[in-house]
Design a protein around this motif. Structure first.
Motif, PDB file in Angstrom:
ATOM      1  N   ASN A 147      26.407  81.200  20.338  1.00  0.00           N
ATOM      2  CA  ASN A 147      26.234  82.097  21.564  1.00  0.00           C
ATOM      3  C   ASN A 147      25.436  82.069  22.374  1.00  0.00           C
ATOM      4  O   ASN A 147      24.576  81.208  22.219  1.00  0.00           O
ATOM      5  CB  ASN A 147      25.812  83.340  20.897  1.00  0.00           C
ATOM      6  CG  ASN A 147      24.146  83.534  19.759  1.00  0.00           C
ATOM      7  OD1 ASN A 147      25.263  82.230  19.050  1.00  0.00           O
ATOM      8  ND2 ASN A 147      23.084  83.785  20.026  1.00  0.00           N
ATOM      9  N   ARG A 151      22.198  86.874  22.023  1.00  0.00           N
ATOM     10  CA  ARG A 151      23.728  87.974  21.722  1.00  0.00           C
ATOM     11  C   ARG A 151      24.164  87.450  20.497  1.00  0.00           C
ATOM     12  O   ARG A 151      23.415  86.977  19.502  1.00  0.00           O
ATOM     13  CB  ARG A 151      24.945  86.978  22.437  1.00  0.00           C
ATOM     14  CG  ARG A 151      24.878  87.061  24.057  1.00  0.00           C
ATOM     15  CD  ARG A 151      25.775  88.114  25.014  1.00  0.00           C
ATOM     16  NE  ARG A 151      26.631  87.871  24.985  1.00  0.00           N
ATOM     17  CZ  ARG A 151      27.550  88.665  24.005  1.00  0.00           C
ATOM     18  NH1 ARG A 151      27.918  90.255  23.559  1.00  0.00           N
ATOM     19  NH2 ARG A 151      28.675  88.166  23.921  1.00  0.00           N
ATOM     20  N   ASP A 163      31.883  84.131  24.721  1.00  0.00           N
ATOM     21  CA  ASP A 163      30.146  83.242  25.715  1.00  0.00           C
ATOM     22  C   ASP A 163      29.975  81.536  26.309  1.00  0.00           C
ATOM     23  O   ASP A 163      29.447  81.944  27.046  1.00  0.00           O
ATOM     24  CB  ASP A 163      29.028  83.517  24.162  1.00  0.00           C
ATOM     25  CG  ASP A 163      28.664  84.413  24.364  1.00  0.00           C
ATOM     26  OD1 ASP A 163      29.393  85.771  24.690  1.00  0.00           O
ATOM     27  OD2 ASP A 163      27.406  84.463  23.033  1.00  0.00           O
ATOM     28  N   PRO A 239      23.655  93.429  20.106  1.00  0.00           N
ATOM     29  CA  PRO A 239      24.954  94.147  21.249  1.00  0.00           C
ATOM     30  C   PRO A 239      24.237  94.883  22.454  1.00  0.00           C
ATOM     31  O   PRO A 239      23.019  94.978  22.369  1.00  0.00           O
ATOM     32  CB  PRO A 239      25.537  94.808  20.036  1.00  0.00           C
ATOM     33  CG  PRO A 239      24.246  95.165  18.627  1.00  0.00           C
ATOM     34  CD  PRO A 239      23.120  94.387  19.458  1.00  0.00           C
ATOM     35  N   ARG A 240      25.077  95.235  23.195  1.00  0.00           N
ATOM     36  CA  ARG A 240      24.833  96.123  24.197  1.00  0.00           C
ATOM     37  C   ARG A 240      24.036  97.025  23.966  1.00  0.00           C
ATOM     38  O   ARG A 240      23.535  98.596  24.451  1.00  0.00           O
ATOM     39  CB  ARG A 240      25.549  95.974  25.361  1.00  0.00           C
ATOM     40  CG  ARG A 240      25.317  95.022  26.585  1.00  0.00           C
ATOM     41  CD  ARG A 240      26.842  94.732  27.156  1.00  0.00           C
ATOM     42  NE  ARG A 240      28.049  94.664  26.780  1.00  0.00           N
ATOM     43  CZ  ARG A 240      28.456  93.142  26.505  1.00  0.00           C
ATOM     44  NH1 ARG A 240      28.328  91.839  27.020  1.00  0.00           N
ATOM     45  NH2 ARG A 240      29.541  92.527  26.012  1.00  0.00           N
ATOM     46  N   ARG A 294      30.459  92.953  17.207  1.00  0.00           N
ATOM     47  CA  ARG A 294      31.029  92.340  18.231  1.00  0.00           C
ATOM     48  C   ARG A 294      31.954  93.616  19.185  1.00  0.00           C
ATOM     49  O   ARG A 294      32.281  93.979  19.971  1.00  0.00           O
ATOM     50  CB  ARG A 294      32.110  91.216  19.134  1.00  0.00           C
ATOM     51  CG  ARG A 294      30.832  90.298  18.902  1.00  0.00           C
ATOM     52  CD  ARG A 294      31.091  89.179  19.106  1.00  0.00           C
ATOM     53  NE  ARG A 294      30.137  87.897  18.927  1.00  0.00           N
ATOM     54  CZ  ARG A 294      30.139  86.939  20.132  1.00  0.00           C
ATOM     55  NH1 ARG A 294      31.326  86.942  21.122  1.00  0.00           N
ATOM     56  NH2 ARG A 294      28.982  86.365  19.579  1.00  0.00           N
TER      57      ARG A 294
END
Ligand code: TXA
Ligand code: MG
Length: 330
Positions: A147, A151, A163, A239-240, A294
């Motif tokens: 990744n 991430r 990715d 994660p975002r 994810r």
């Protein structure tokens, strides 16, 4: 910027594996399945190839890498195994355990893969696909998770391509990773055996084989031998979305990561929920963890609320990864 490459999709039949071996021997970058997570492999003895891993991942170059081999004899050509290291290797290899041991003077692994340490991290993976890739390469393969740095680790070929498509030379397309969290890392140094990272082998299983308690590495780095896993940056696996741990309810618009039969109150207002294991099985939960993170992140929800997960067995590794996902970002 990284140069754009054509990433070859390889099948795990004889012709795919031959090409996988050729890519690695030529100094290329190859993603391949293992039972823990997908790895991003390069010839560990080729400094230029190893540099390519750091570049593709965008990883800080002070992180040493795990070197993957296909037999204990190959491992013993790289490092000095003391009695406890041998006991652990015989009990858990091939499998989701990485052993850190003093490297031998004749160890051919590049300084870059070792990040200048006197010790080396070695693993024999159990996945038949991974073993086939290692045999095809015929040399030690350095492989972090496949990744981009920071991430969530990849447990499917699709995750890897999200990715790294266009940044690596090839990928061996295999099944979803069976275990789903990275290997447990144990350092067998002359003065002590310590756990550096919880992972796919539980602490209890290791303690049973050793016949004594397994301490964690001390916080302070000892001069010389750096016993901690230097890659254990607190904000990792990010994660975002924000991650909220030990949630007892779901807030409107949040994504929910559940565990076990009892849901969280407020589920009807959640954007999306997933249950890591409706029966409350930590092994099943580990296998689904990174894929679930994810998926929930892709929902666009601003925050992911995570139900409490027990610390027993693989729960320790799951909670370690979740704490990193929830840590404040640098
Ligand atoms: O399951 C796994 O272990 C996966 C698959 C691909 O095998 N690999 C993986 O690698 O998780 P990576 O690079 O994400 O994690 C390597 C960890 C880092 O925390 C690094 O600091 C530690 O291993 N490490 C490597 N060499 C070390 C050494 N000599 N002493 C202490 N820690 C070391
Ligand atoms: Mg990683």
């Amino acid at each position: 910027m990284n140069t754009v490459k054509t990433t070859r999709r390889l099948t795990k039949d004889a012709s795919g594996l031959t090409e996988a071996g050729e890519i690695l021997r030529a100094g290329g970058l190859l993603a391949f399945p293992t039972e823990t997570v997908y790895g991003l492999g390069a010839d560990a003895t080729n400094g230029m190839a190893v540099a390519g891993i750091y570049k593709a991942k965008g990883r800080p170059s002070f992180n040493p890498l795990i070197v993957h081999v296909s037999s204990l004899a190959e491992a013993q050509a790289l490092a000095r195994f003391n009695d406890e290291a041998l006991v652990l290797a015989k009990a858990f290899w091939p499998g989701p355990l990485t052993l850190v041991a003093p490297r031998l003077p004749e160890c051919p692994v590049s300084e870059l893969a070792l990040a200048g340490l006197d010790s080396i991290a070695i693993r024999i993976p159990a996945s038949p696909d991974a073993r086939a890739v290692l045999v095809a390469a015929g040399r030690p393969i350095a492989a972090p998770s496949a990744n981009r740095s920071g991430r969530v680790s990849p447990t499917t070929a699709e995750h890897v391509l999200e990715d790294l498509d266009g940044l690596i030379d090839g990928i061996v397309i295999g099944e979803q990773a069976e275990i789903g969290v990275e290997s447990t890392i144990v350092a067998c140094l002359d003065w002590k055996t310590v756990m550096l990272r919880p992972g796919g082998v539980s602490r209890a299983a290791i303690e049973q084989v050793l016949g004594h308690r397994l301490d964690d590495a001390p916080e302070a780095q000892d001069a010389g031998d750096a016993p901690r896993a230097p890659g254990m940056l607190l904000s990792h696996y990010a994660p975002r979305a924000m991650v909220r741990l030990n949630a007892t309810d779901l807030r409107p618009g949040e994504a929910g990561l559940l565990f076990g039969p009892s849901g969280l109150t407020g589920s009807e207002y959640a954007a999306v929920t997933l249950n890591l294991s409706p029966t409350g099985d930590v092994v099943e939960a580990a296998a689904h963890l990174f894929d679930a993170l994810r998926t929930l992140d892709a929902s666009g929800a601003p925050s992911i609320a995570v139900a409490p997960i027990p610390e027993s067995g693989l729960g320790e590794a799951i909670n370690d990864r979740l704490r990193r996902a929830a840590a404040p970002r640098e």
